[in-house]
Structures are given as structure tokens and as C-alpha cells.
Design an enzyme around this catalytic site. Structure first.
Site, PDB file in Angstrom:
ATOM      1  N   GLY A  97      28.917 -60.080  34.373  1.00 31.73           N
ATOM      2  CA  GLY A  97      29.190 -59.359  35.602  1.00 31.73           C
ATOM      3  C   GLY A  97      28.282 -59.826  36.725  1.00 31.73           C
ATOM      4  O   GLY A  97      27.513 -60.783  36.590  1.00 31.73           O
ATOM      5  N   CYS A  98      28.370 -59.125  37.864  1.00 25.50           N
ATOM      6  CA  CYS A  98      27.626 -59.558  39.051  1.00 25.50           C
ATOM      7  C   CYS A  98      26.121 -59.494  38.837  1.00 25.50           C
ATOM      8  O   CYS A  98      25.397 -60.435  39.176  1.00 25.50           O
ATOM      9  CB  CYS A  98      28.032 -58.707  40.253  1.00 25.50           C
ATOM     10  SG  CYS A  98      27.952 -56.931  39.978  1.00 25.50           S
ATOM     11  N   TYR A  99      25.639 -58.390  38.258  1.00 27.36           N
ATOM     12  CA  TYR A  99      24.198 -58.280  38.057  1.00 27.36           C
ATOM     13  C   TYR A  99      23.665 -59.302  37.054  1.00 27.36           C
ATOM     14  O   TYR A  99      22.696 -60.006  37.340  1.00 27.36           O
ATOM     15  CB  TYR A  99      23.829 -56.858  37.605  1.00 27.36           C
ATOM     16  CG  TYR A  99      24.155 -55.808  38.620  1.00 27.36           C
ATOM     17  CD1 TYR A  99      23.598 -55.853  39.896  1.00 27.36           C
ATOM     18  CD2 TYR A  99      25.036 -54.784  38.323  1.00 27.36           C
ATOM     19  CE1 TYR A  99      23.921 -54.905  40.839  1.00 27.36           C
ATOM     20  CE2 TYR A  99      25.358 -53.830  39.262  1.00 27.36           C
ATOM     21  CZ  TYR A  99      24.794 -53.895  40.524  1.00 27.36           C
ATOM     22  OH  TYR A  99      25.118 -52.947  41.461  1.00 27.36           O
ATOM     23  N   SER A 151      23.511 -62.792  38.727  1.00 23.60           N
ATOM     24  CA  SER A 151      22.441 -62.980  39.711  1.00 23.60           C
ATOM     25  C   SER A 151      21.068 -62.959  39.069  1.00 23.60           C
ATOM     26  O   SER A 151      20.113 -63.516  39.604  1.00 23.60           O
ATOM     27  CB  SER A 151      22.517 -61.889  40.788  1.00 23.60           C
ATOM     28  OG  SER A 151      22.269 -60.611  40.233  1.00 23.60           O
TER      29      SER A 151
END
Length: 292
Positions: free
Chosen positions: A203-205, A208
Site C-alpha cells: 500500500g501507500c504507506y 513510501s
């Protein structure tokens, strides 16, 4: 024109050096047997080299195309020279064109959306699954075994099915598939992902966080203790469903902590070999993440 012929063209690129499909088709018409071409950007001095071959097109199905994740996948693939979207599913929007749901896609030549149960995968090579967490396992289990699958939900991110039940509050419905799933990013696990049939996309977290931390941890340049992560994401990450807590007037101009010590992105820690406390906060349309 032979396959070794080079076609050069000067095109001012203001889209990060990418071609739209109509431009690629024009180039293909000029070098039908496959050729190398280079494009120089007069403004950015950008040079793109690519090889065009008709047999490089990958036929794609997008499951859950009417959601935010699905629409972004469609937008990216629709303009990619080597992908052709042949199936779009959206149970609640079946029978509609995706342009009626997302007007920015109205100019794309895309198939009509259908229900998953009515989808024909005989003309599909790979599938991007953009369905909500908890709904993907049984659907993927029923797909043809010949398909390459990239799952953007969380349903195959945790190797241990017991940990999946702990984090997501329901039993895993496809434990055999979980054994073959590879969770990770191409920047980190390129060969594993290349050779896997089922890829669990972070996912996004996690994305990153892993991109900067994994190389540092592998090189022993930092310790895995007392790491502090401050990450922010738009509230659209919560999905398209109407929820009072996600309304703009509820989340703007303030900070809201949620999922303290029990947030689903605990998979971030597991992927890094860490087991520490997570605290997530929704802040002015974003999310703040800290663990220590």
C-alpha cells in the site's frame, strides 16, 4: 524498414517523457517490423529509447475499476504503449462506461464495465485486482490459473495466515494461494516478482517507508530500533465508500488518531522485520504515521 533502422523524432514532451497510444501507433506504422526510436525533449533534454514490437502488448483486466485505486490503474495503463485493457469489472457500475464514472477517462477507448461473474478472461494475460480488503481472496482463487495477478488489496500481504486474521479480523480464505504470493516492490524484489504468478502490491504507506528504509537496513547503515516514520496520505486512501469520519468537514483543520497499536498497516513492520508500536493520525486531509 528493417528492425535495425532507427527512427528519430523531436517532440516537445511535457508529460515526463511518455508517449500516448496514438503517438505509439504512428511510430509503429512507420516501423512495422519493430524498430528503435529516440525522442529528445527540447525543454527537458530528455531522451527516451524504446523498442516497439507488436507482440509486446499485454492484455489487461482491471477488477474494481470504479474505485479510486482502479481508476488510477486504468489511467496509467490506458496511455501505456505496451498494455491494452480488455476487461473492466465493477459490480455496482456494470453496464456503464468508465467515462461516466470518471470523466477524465471519457476520451479513452475502453471496454464497458461488467460484473466480475460475467467477465470473460479468455482475452486477458494479466489482472490488476483493485477490490476492497477482505473480498479479493475468493475472487482471485476463482480466476484462471494462467493469469498473472497483481493484487492491490491487503489480502495477500502477510505470509502467515494467522497474522492476517489477527490484523484484519477475519480468517484467510485462500491459504494455498498465500503460499505462492510475493509481497514487495520491484525496486527491492525484482526477480521474485518477475517469477511469481501472484504479486501482493504494498500500500501507500509501506511503499513510501520501504523504499528509503530497506536499502539502509540491508547495508547496516541504520539500526532498526527507535525508527520514527512521519508519512502523510490523502483521505482518498480510505476508499470511495461514504463514511462520516472521512467527510471533509470532519477531517479538515485538525488531527485525528485512529487504529492505535492495531492498524492494518502493521504489515509495514513485518516487511522490515520490526515489531513495534504504530500510531496513525488523520491530519488535514492526510495521515501521519509514527512508530517507536
Amino acid at each position: 524498414m528493417s528492425s535495425s533502422t532507427t527512427f528519430s523524432s523531436s517532440i516537445s514532451l511535457e508529460r515526463g517523457g511518455c508517449f500516448f497510444k496514438n503517438e505509439v501507433k504512428l511510430l509503429k506504422n512507420r516501423c512495422r517490423n519493430g524498430c528503435n526510436f529516440s525522442v529528445a525533449s527540447s525543454r527537458k533534454s530528455l531522451v527516451c529509447n524504446a523498442t516497439l514490437k507488436s507482440d509486446q502488448t499485454v492484455r489487461i483486466g482491471v477488477l474494481g475499476a470504479s474505485g479510486y485505486t482502479g481508476s488510477e490503474i486504468v489511467r496509467l495503463l490506458a496511455n501505456h504503449p505496451h498494455f491494452d485493457i480488455t476487461v473492466l469489472t465493477a459490480d455496482r457500475k456494470a453496464g456503464q462506461k468508465i467515462g461516466s464514472v470518471f470523466p477524465h477517462l471519457i476520451t479513452q477507448n475502453l471496454p464497458e464495465m461488467v460484473a466480475v461473474k460475467d467477465a470473460d478472461f479468455s482475452n486477458v494475460d494479466a489482472v490488476f485486482c483493485c477490490l476492497p480488503h477482505g473480498t479479493t481472496q475468493e475472487i482471485i482463487k476463482a480466476l484462471p490459473k494462467s493469469l498473472k495477478i497483481v493484487d492491490l488489496s491487503a489480502d495477500f500481504r502477510l505470509r502467515d495466515i494467522n497474522e492476517y486474521e489477527e490484523w484484519y479480523g477475519q480468517p484467510h480464505r485462500a491459504p494455498d494461494l498465500q503460499k505462492e504470493a510475493v509481497y514487495g516492490l520491484t525496486e527491492i524484489l525484482k526477480e521474485e516478482i518477475r517469477n511469481s504468478r501472484l504479486v501482493a502490491n504494498p500500500g501507500c504507506y509501506p511503499t513510501s517507508i520501504q523504499l528509503p528504509l530497506v536499502p539502509l537496513i540491508k547495508a547496516n547503515l541504520i539500526k532498526t530500533t527507535n525508527i520514527i516514520i512521519d508519512a502523510k496520505s490523502g483521505v482518498s486512501g480510505a476508499g470511495r465508500g461514504a463514511k462520516e469520519a472521512n467527510l471533509y468537514t470532519e477531517v479538515a483543520e485538525g488531527i485525528y488518531s485512529y487504529g492505535i497499536t492495531k492498524h492494518r498497516h502493521g504489515s509495514i513492520l513485518l516487511s522490515l522485520g520490526l515489531r513495534q508500536c504504530l500510531c496513525f493520525s488523520l491530519a488535514v486531509g492526510g495521515i501521519m504515521v509514527n512508530h517507536h
